[in-house]
Design a protein around this motif. Structure first.
Motif, PDB file in Angstrom:
ATOM      1  N   ASN A 133       0.947  -1.240   0.011  1.00 22.49           N
ATOM      2  CA  ASN A 133      -0.063  -0.038  -0.087  1.00 22.49           C
ATOM      3  C   ASN A 133       0.804   1.273   0.182  1.00 22.49           C
ATOM      4  OD1 ASN A 133       0.813  -0.649   2.644  1.00 22.49           O
ATOM      5  ND2 ASN A 133      -0.506   0.635   3.478  1.00 22.49           N
ATOM      6  N   ASP A 134       2.025   1.153  -0.681  1.00 16.48           N
ATOM      7  CA  ASP A 134       3.250   2.276  -0.613  1.00 16.48           C
ATOM      8  C   ASP A 134       2.491   3.639  -1.235  1.00 16.48           C
ATOM      9  OD1 ASP A 134       5.246   3.070   0.697  1.00 16.48           O
ATOM     10  OD2 ASP A 134       6.608   2.321  -0.921  1.00 16.48           O
ATOM     11  N   VAL A 135       3.286   4.544  -0.976  1.00 10.22           N
ATOM     12  CA  VAL A 135       3.079   5.957  -1.583  1.00 10.22           C
ATOM     13  C   VAL A 135       1.836   6.465  -1.632  1.00 10.22           C
ATOM     14  CG1 VAL A 135       4.051   7.290  -3.577  1.00 10.22           C
ATOM     15  CG2 VAL A 135       5.101   5.150  -3.158  1.00 10.22           C
ATOM     16  N   GLU A 136       1.431   7.446  -0.635  1.00 11.08           N
ATOM     17  CA  GLU A 136       0.052   7.848  -0.668  1.00 11.08           C
ATOM     18  C   GLU A 136       0.074   9.079  -1.470  1.00 11.08           C
ATOM     19  OE1 GLU A 136      -2.657   7.577   1.499  1.00 11.08           O
ATOM     20  OE2 GLU A 136      -2.077   5.496   1.955  1.00 11.08           O
ATOM     21  N   VAL A 137      -0.913   8.923  -2.403  1.00 12.40           N
ATOM     22  CA  VAL A 137      -1.096  10.222  -3.377  1.00 12.40           C
ATOM     23  C   VAL A 137      -2.509  10.593  -2.880  1.00 12.40           C
ATOM     24  CG1 VAL A 137      -1.391  10.805  -5.776  1.00 12.40           C
ATOM     25  CG2 VAL A 137       0.144   8.909  -4.990  1.00 12.40           C
ATOM     26  N   LEU A 138      -2.650  11.782  -2.428  1.00 15.19           N
ATOM     27  CA  LEU A 138      -3.834  12.637  -1.941  1.00 15.19           C
ATOM     28  C   LEU A 138      -4.653  11.494  -1.256  1.00 15.19           C
ATOM     29  CD1 LEU A 138      -4.759  14.665  -5.273  1.00 15.19           C
ATOM     30  CD2 LEU A 138      -3.515  15.475  -3.104  1.00 15.19           C
ATOM     31  N   GLY A 139      -4.020  10.760  -0.185  1.00 14.14           N
ATOM     32  CA  GLY A 139      -4.720   9.995   0.722  1.00 14.14           C
ATOM     33  C   GLY A 139      -5.047   8.499  -0.053  1.00 14.14           C
TER      34      GLY A 139
ATOM     35  N   LEU B 221      -0.717   4.568  -4.130  1.00 18.18           N
ATOM     36  CA  LEU B 221      -0.217   4.357  -5.476  1.00 18.18           C
ATOM     37  C   LEU B 221      -0.931   3.051  -6.092  1.00 18.18           C
ATOM     38  CD1 LEU B 221       1.193   5.491  -7.837  1.00 18.18           C
ATOM     39  CD2 LEU B 221       3.324   4.504  -6.941  1.00 18.18           C
ATOM     40  N   TYR B 222      -0.603   1.958  -5.130  1.00 17.74           N
ATOM     41  CA  TYR B 222      -0.812   0.716  -5.545  1.00 17.74           C
ATOM     42  C   TYR B 222      -2.619   0.060  -5.151  1.00 17.74           C
ATOM     43  CZ  TYR B 222       3.964   0.701  -5.417  1.00 17.74           C
ATOM     44  OH  TYR B 222       5.551   0.868  -5.729  1.00 17.74           O
ATOM     45  N   ASP B 223      -3.347   1.213  -5.085  1.00 15.06           N
ATOM     46  CA  ASP B 223      -4.748   0.788  -4.823  1.00 15.06           C
ATOM     47  C   ASP B 223      -5.310   0.434  -6.371  1.00 15.06           C
ATOM     48  OD1 ASP B 223      -7.657   1.311  -5.121  1.00 15.06           O
ATOM     49  OD2 ASP B 223      -7.377   2.215  -2.937  1.00 15.06           O
ATOM     50  N   GLY B 224      -5.605  -1.003  -6.148  1.00 17.58           N
ATOM     51  CA  GLY B 224      -6.058  -1.778  -7.517  1.00 17.58           C
ATOM     52  C   GLY B 224      -7.591  -1.568  -7.738  1.00 17.58           C
TER      53      GLY B 224
ATOM     54  N   GLY C  53      -4.421   3.674 -12.676  1.00 14.87           N
ATOM     55  CA  GLY C  53      -5.769   4.872 -12.931  1.00 14.87           C
ATOM     56  C   GLY C  53      -6.084   5.707 -12.113  1.00 14.87           C
ATOM     57  N   LYS C  54      -4.837   6.389 -11.522  1.00 17.03           N
ATOM     58  CA  LYS C  54      -4.715   7.641 -10.973  1.00 17.03           C
ATOM     59  C   LYS C  54      -5.548   8.797 -11.818  1.00 17.03           C
ATOM     60  CE  LYS C  54      -3.465   6.162  -7.177  1.00 17.03           C
ATOM     61  NZ  LYS C  54      -3.903   4.739  -7.420  1.00 17.03           N
ATOM     62  N   PRO C  55      -5.111   8.773 -12.933  1.00 17.70           N
ATOM     63  CA  PRO C  55      -5.986   9.911 -13.633  1.00 17.70           C
ATOM     64  C   PRO C  55      -7.486   9.841 -13.599  1.00 17.70           C
ATOM     65  CG  PRO C  55      -4.137   9.085 -15.125  1.00 17.70           C
ATOM     66  CD  PRO C  55      -4.383   8.190 -13.842  1.00 17.70           C
ATOM     67  N   PHE C  56      -8.061   8.420 -13.251  1.00 21.15           N
ATOM     68  CA  PHE C  56      -9.658   8.581 -13.131  1.00 21.15           C
ATOM     69  C   PHE C  56      -9.935   8.815 -11.604  1.00 21.15           C
ATOM     70  CE2 PHE C  56      -8.467   5.702 -16.670  1.00 21.15           C
ATOM     71  CZ  PHE C  56      -9.315   6.372 -17.665  1.00 21.15           C
ATOM     72  N   SER C  57      -8.913   8.153 -10.720  1.00 22.63           N
ATOM     73  CA  SER C  57      -9.576   8.317  -9.291  1.00 22.63           C
ATOM     74  C   SER C  57      -9.151   9.774  -8.898  1.00 22.63           C
ATOM     75  CB  SER C  57      -8.662   7.144  -8.496  1.00 22.63           C
ATOM     76  OG  SER C  57      -7.420   7.228  -8.420  1.00 22.63           O
ATOM     77  N   ILE C  58      -7.981  10.325  -9.335  1.00 24.06           N
ATOM     78  CA  ILE C  58      -7.787  11.799  -8.997  1.00 24.06           C
ATOM     79  C   ILE C  58      -7.550  12.736  -9.917  1.00 24.06           C
ATOM     80  CG2 ILE C  58      -6.157  13.047  -7.365  1.00 24.06           C
ATOM     81  CD1 ILE C  58      -4.620  10.465  -6.699  1.00 24.06           C
ATOM     82  N   PRO C  59      -8.713  12.811 -10.732  1.00 24.39           N
ATOM     83  CA  PRO C  59      -8.975  13.535 -11.995  1.00 24.39           C
ATOM     84  C   PRO C  59      -8.451  14.847 -11.853  1.00 24.39           C
ATOM     85  CG  PRO C  59     -11.206  13.405 -11.017  1.00 24.39           C
ATOM     86  CD  PRO C  59     -10.359  12.501 -10.029  1.00 24.39           C
ATOM     87  N   LEU C  60      -8.477  15.668 -10.708  1.00 20.20           N
ATOM     88  CA  LEU C  60      -8.126  17.154 -10.658  1.00 20.20           C
ATOM     89  C   LEU C  60      -6.804  17.466 -11.114  1.00 20.20           C
ATOM     90  CD1 LEU C  60     -10.404  18.567  -7.848  1.00 20.20           C
ATOM     91  CD2 LEU C  60     -10.913  18.774 -10.168  1.00 20.20           C
TER      92      LEU C  60
ATOM     93  N   PRO D 160      -7.032  15.239 -19.894  1.00 23.26           N
ATOM     94  CA  PRO D 160      -7.687  14.195 -20.834  1.00 23.26           C
ATOM     95  C   PRO D 160      -6.918  13.192 -21.374  1.00 23.26           C
ATOM     96  CG  PRO D 160      -9.204  16.167 -21.070  1.00 23.26           C
ATOM     97  CD  PRO D 160      -7.596  16.626 -20.213  1.00 23.26           C
ATOM     98  N   ARG D 161      -5.519  13.703 -21.878  1.00 23.49           N
ATOM     99  CA  ARG D 161      -4.598  13.174 -22.427  1.00 23.49           C
ATOM    100  C   ARG D 161      -3.902  11.820 -21.299  1.00 23.49           C
ATOM    101  NH1 ARG D 161      -1.520  17.914 -22.301  1.00 23.49           N
ATOM    102  NH2 ARG D 161       0.214  17.875 -20.905  1.00 23.49           N
ATOM    103  N   HIS D 162      -4.131  12.393 -20.046  1.00 28.75           N
ATOM    104  CA  HIS D 162      -3.420  11.262 -19.126  1.00 28.75           C
ATOM    105  C   HIS D 162      -4.681  10.166 -18.880  1.00 28.75           C
ATOM    106  CE1 HIS D 162      -1.328  14.989 -17.853  1.00 28.75           C
ATOM    107  NE2 HIS D 162      -0.397  14.329 -18.431  1.00 28.75           N
ATOM    108  N   ARG D 163      -5.795  10.405 -18.965  1.00 26.12           N
ATOM    109  CA  ARG D 163      -6.662   9.488 -18.628  1.00 26.12           C
ATOM    110  C   ARG D 163      -6.764   8.542 -20.065  1.00 26.12           C
ATOM    111  NH1 ARG D 163      -8.569  13.228 -15.361  1.00 26.12           N
ATOM    112  NH2 ARG D 163      -9.189  14.915 -16.738  1.00 26.12           N
TER     113      ARG D 163
END
Length: 562
Positions: free
Chosen positions: A134-140, A143-146, A465-472, A476-479
């Motif tokens: 569950n390493d590296v928290e990105v905005l709570g 990173l490896y949230d599946g 999938g971080k561009p979807f879970s943290i869209p702000l 769009p190109r990242h998604r």
């Protein structure tokens, strides 16, 4: 009209109730009952998350993992468990626990509970020194949230803890302290998944393992080990293989003696020293196994500071990895690197490459090569420099020289070993498929020069999938890119072919074969021209043919002294 609206409302209500009901609830595992948490993903889809399920007992110091004794009642699996004992990123203190062999499971559901889904087991990176499932928290969020990968790809994602650092990889190079404890942990987790995943809606005969950096090298070792025959079906390595120069300890006993002295085990007899080590405090053993940060800006390349790693133990890894690819012939294999995987390390070894004011000189490039090629001596420096400076011209642009430094480290540490692994897999396989890629999206890291493309580990935010879970924080190109990667990876997990599955892909990805070496360039703007051939073959041929045939410096010195 009112009747139509009422019917629609009833249908929506039925769908909502069905979606709410689409969960496994309490699941029976071999250790006992577990219950996770359902997360709403929208559009009548949920992901049921089980965090912190034990796959083995608390491990003994430098012992193989043992089966978990089980538990009474229902294990509420809604919180991540401690990482394995390790140094922090800045290596100033210790965190984690010896009680750390846990995994997390992400199960996607539609209107009904999922069954017989493909399973993807992720092994984290971190130089075999640090990291967690569950390493590296990105905005709570880890990173490896599946959950995004599971939901969008229609697969079960499993993330796994394993021992790292001194407790995971210390070795004497013989049976007294054989090492590879972290690899045994991964193997135990894979075995647990195969035995239990059906209860979570997974297909035990369709397991893919994937990982990045040291996690990718771990995947590679799992492929090559004779212990994993039939345990999984497919494998993906991202920026690392067992053939990488940093992935194998060359002189484990020397490192063990150095660590022993640091914890006051001064005994001259090796067996006495080892007896002392086994009584040493695990926290002290962990802190002394860190990298020497003061040495990072010294003469040697940063690669030389990555001491703790797997070893050839005559058991889990019975021989040199290059000789074990017959064990990997049964697995479908997808592998690649990021176009600037070596930039991070090159910036430490030659800091001027990231400076707007300083130029990088030919002497600095030769200095880097002398550190990387010291086993071959002075002849290798001259030889490698001529290969990498051939396109410079008489007065090269400063940026070209700087990019060359990053290319050298990318090739040496990541790209060339991966190309060798792909070729060995294709040469050995009979029926299994092989695929090659280059991830070359421009970096999102601010402050780097304009020539920097995909930095080490930059692929992971898109794959998970971080561009979807943290869209702000994405565009769009990242998604687009995130969608492409999830589609290719999960299609491969389902069918062994990244172009074939339930997810549409922008470009068909041809297989890599014994005599035909296509690769796919992965970025946000993919067309038919994204398929190319013979990745950096001029440089791959140099390292695998010309360089490898140069005599060893040590042998030349011995012959000179005769």
């Amino acid at each position: 009209m009112k009747m139509m609206q009422m019917i629609l409302l009833i249908l929506v209500g039925v769908c909502l109730r069905s979606a709410a009901a689409a969960k496994l609830g309490v699941v029976q595992t071999e250790g006992g009952l577990v219950e996770g948490l359902n997360i709403d993903m929208g559009f009548f889809r949920t992901v049921e998350v089980f965090k912190g399920i034990p796959f083995a007992d608390v491990p003994g110091k430098w012992e193989k993992p043992k089966p978990h004794p089980g538990w009474d009642g229902v294990l509420v699996a809604t919180k991540y468990r401690d990482r394995c004992l390790q140094v922090t990123l800045l290596q100033t203190k210790i965190h984690g626990s010896e009680d750390c062999l846990y995994l997390n499971i992400f199960v996607p559901h539609g209107l009904s509970v999922s069954t017989s889904l493909p399973v993807m087991v992720y092994l984290f990176g971190g130089a075999f020194l640090l990291g967690a499932s569950n390493d590296v928290e990105v905005l709570g969020e880890s990173l490896y949230d599946g959950k995004e990968m599971a939901n969008r790809g229609g697969v079960i994602v499993v993330t796994v803890n394993y021992r790292v650092g001194t407790l995971g990889f210390l070795s004497t190079g013989d049976e007294r302290l054989p090492g590879n404890y972290g690899l045994w942990d991964q193997h135990a987790a894979l075995s647990w998944v195969r035995r239990n995943i059906r209860a979570f809606g997974g297909h035990p005969d369709n397991i893919t393992i994937f990982g990045q950096s040291a996690g990718a090298a771990s995947v590679s070792f799992q492929m090559l080990s004779p212990y994993n025959k039939g345990l999984f079906r497919r494998a993906i390595t991202q920026s690392g293989v067992a053939l990488s120069p940093w992935a194998l300890q060359k002189n484990p006993m020397a490192l063990t003696k150095k660590i022993a002295r640091k914890v006051s085990c001064w005994q001259t007899q090796e067996d006495d020293m080892l007896a002392c080590l086994k009584t040493a405090d695990p926290v002290k053993l962990t802190i002394v196994g860190k990298m020497n940060l003061l040495a990072i800006f010294g003469k040697d390349p940063v690669m030389d500071l990555l001491d703790l790693a797997p070893v050839i133990d005559g058991d889990f890894i019975p021989d040199d990895p290059s000789k074990l690819f017959h064990n990997a012939a049964q697995f479908d294999y997808l592998a690649g690197v990021n176009s600037m995987d070596g930039h991070l390390f090159a910036g430490i070894d030659v800091p001027s490459i990231n400076s707007m004011k300083e130029t990088t000189t030919a002497e600095q490039v030769k200095g880097l090569l002398s550190g990387l090629t010291k086993e071959k001596g002075d002849a290798a420096i001259t030889s490698a420099f001529s290969v990498y400076s051939v396109h410079w011209g008489l007065a090269p642009y400063p940026a070209i020289v700087k990019k060359t430094v990053a290319d050298i480290e990318t090739d040496f540490l990541f790209l060339v070993p991966t190309q060798i692994a792909l070729q060995l897999h294709a040469n050995n396989t009979s029926g299994a498929s092989t695929y090659s890629y280059l991830f070359n999206m421009k970096t999102r890291i601010p402050g780097f020069p304009r020539w920097v493309e995909a930095e080490h580990a930059e692929d992971l935010q898109y794959l998970f999938g971080k561009p979807f879970s943290i869209p702000l924080v994405y565009l769009p190109r990242h998604r687009d890119l995130s969608g492409y990667m999830i589609a290719y990876w999960t299609n491969f997990a389902k069918t062994g072919d990244p172009s074939r599955g339930n997810s549409r892909v922008p470009v068909s990805w041809p297989p890599f074969t014994k005599y035909h070496r296509p690769y796919l360039m992965i970025n946000h703007s993919m067309t038919k021209s994204s398929v190319s051939y013979d990745l950096r073959s001029f440089y791959v041929n140099y390292w695998t043919q010309t360089y490898s045939q140069l005599p060893d410096a040590e042998r030349m010195e011995e012959e000179k002294n005769l």
